[in-house]
Write an enzyme that holds these catalytic residues in place. Structure first.
Site, mmCIF file in Angstrom:
data_model
loop_
_atom_site.group_PDB
_atom_site.id
_atom_site.type_symbol
_atom_site.label_atom_id
_atom_site.label_comp_id
_atom_site.label_asym_id
_atom_site.label_seq_id
_atom_site.Cartn_x
_atom_site.Cartn_y
_atom_site.Cartn_z
ATOM 1 N N HIS A 145 111.826 -13.074 11.512
ATOM 2 C CA HIS A 145 111.077 -13.477 12.704
ATOM 3 C C HIS A 145 110.831 -14.972 12.593
ATOM 4 O O HIS A 145 110.163 -15.440 11.674
ATOM 5 C CB HIS A 145 109.752 -12.726 12.816
ATOM 6 C CG HIS A 145 109.004 -13.062 14.071
ATOM 7 N ND1 HIS A 145 109.155 -12.353 15.247
ATOM 8 C CD2 HIS A 145 108.122 -14.062 14.346
ATOM 9 C CE1 HIS A 145 108.390 -12.887 16.183
ATOM 10 N NE2 HIS A 145 107.754 -13.920 15.663
ATOM 11 N N CYS A 146 111.386 -15.724 13.549
ATOM 12 C CA CYS A 146 111.308 -17.183 13.482
ATOM 13 C C CYS A 146 110.071 -17.674 14.223
ATOM 14 O O CYS A 146 109.963 -17.501 15.443
ATOM 15 C CB CYS A 146 112.558 -17.803 14.092
ATOM 16 S SG CYS A 146 112.533 -19.611 14.088
ATOM 17 N N PRO A 147 109.131 -18.314 13.533
ATOM 18 C CA PRO A 147 107.920 -18.796 14.217
ATOM 19 C C PRO A 147 108.211 -19.939 15.185
ATOM 20 O O PRO A 147 107.443 -20.149 16.133
ATOM 21 C CB PRO A 147 107.019 -19.253 13.061
ATOM 22 C CG PRO A 147 107.946 -19.532 11.929
ATOM 23 C CD PRO A 147 109.082 -18.568 12.082
#
Length: 288
Positions: A145-147
């Site tokens: 999950h890429c912030p």
């Protein structure tokens, strides 16, 4: 509660993506306003090809960023308006696994098709899928999950994420070169600081961004060539279909050329169970 969570996520998403766009455009605008090679090329029209090339890289990187954000990463679909629930029967095969605890990935692994039940969504996950607690959904070929995207990177958008990183690396390096060559030399430190304060702000943005993006594009290039995901590299010892294999055995590695071709050119999700079965002795892996 769910509505509040969605509103919060929406606010975070808008903030993150707006911040990225503002930073990219802000650096470009500062290089156009100040006396730089970009201004000379584009505004003063002395080398339009140079200026237009820079703008193309800028807009292309933004396009890839929003593609990576907006393309479905591979969320497991609804079936007939409801989630595909895990069957609840009393068969010895599944009941034994439930008694030992569905939280344990190895014990919860389906003995026939190697699809693991998700404890959150209560669906059968295809191989290489994982539940993302941030998105509250299961994702095919989950990477992370890429912030900075505020979305998962999965099977469908991973290539756009990699292209974004590559184009952003080029843009950062190019911007650093323009900034370095444009800095003004002054005898007094106060005059030097006053003349270069905008460039110093640009450097404060570009240098740390360059290290992060450069590291990410290198790592994800390695993942692409090897046919791996970040989740599988970081959590191999906890993943049921990998942890009993030799450490150097990657059952999804089809060779560098095939890995890159499928990564960049494939538009459809793949049946990883069949690929896994062709390359692993299931009995030796301890799965059946």
């Amino acid at each position: 509660m769910v509505l509040m969570w969605r509103k919060c996520r929406c606010g975070v998403t808008v903030f993150v993506r707006t911040s990225h766009t503002v930073l990219c455009l802000g650096v470009a605008v500062s290089l156009l306003v100040k006396k730089t090679a970009l201004r000379t090329a584009l505004v003063e029209f002395q080398d339009p090809a140079y200026g237009l090339s820079y703008l193309f890289v800028l807009l292309f990187s933004l396009a890839m960023y929003f593609l990576a954000c907006l393309v479905d990463p591979g969320y497991l679909p609804l079936q007939n308006g409801t989630w595909s629930r895990v069957p609840n029967n009393n068969s010895d095969e599944e009941h034994g696994d439930e008694e030992e605890g569905m939280a344990d990935e190895t014990r919860a692994l389906d003995r026939t098709n190697r699809q693991r039940p998700c404890d959150y969504c209560e669906i059968r996950q295809p191989m290489r899928s994982k539940h993302c607690e941030e998105c509250n959904q299961c994702v095919r070929k989950y990477d992370h999950h890429c912030p900075w995207l505020d979305v998962c990177v999965g099977e469908r958008n991973h290539k756009f994420f990699w292209i974004f990183l590559l184009s952003m690396s080029v843009l950062i390096l190019w911007s650093l070169h323009i900034t370095r060559t444009a800095m003004v030399h002054e005898l007094l430190w106060s005059d030097w600081f006053s003349s270069n304060v905008v460039f110093l702000i640009d450097l404060a943005i570009l240098l740390p961004s360059g290290f992060v993006v450069g590291g990410l594009v290198s790592f994800h290039t390695y993942l692409m060539v090897r046919g791996l995901t970040t989740w599988e590299v970081v959590s191999r010892e906890r993943i049921s279909y990998l942890k009993k294999l030799d450490d150097d055995h990657n059952p999804f590695n089809e060779g560098c050329m095939h890995n890159v071709l499928h990564f960049l050119a494939s538009m459809n999700t793949r049946h990883w169970e069949s690929i896994y079965s062709r390359r692993v002795n299931v009995k030796q892996a301890g799965i059946v």
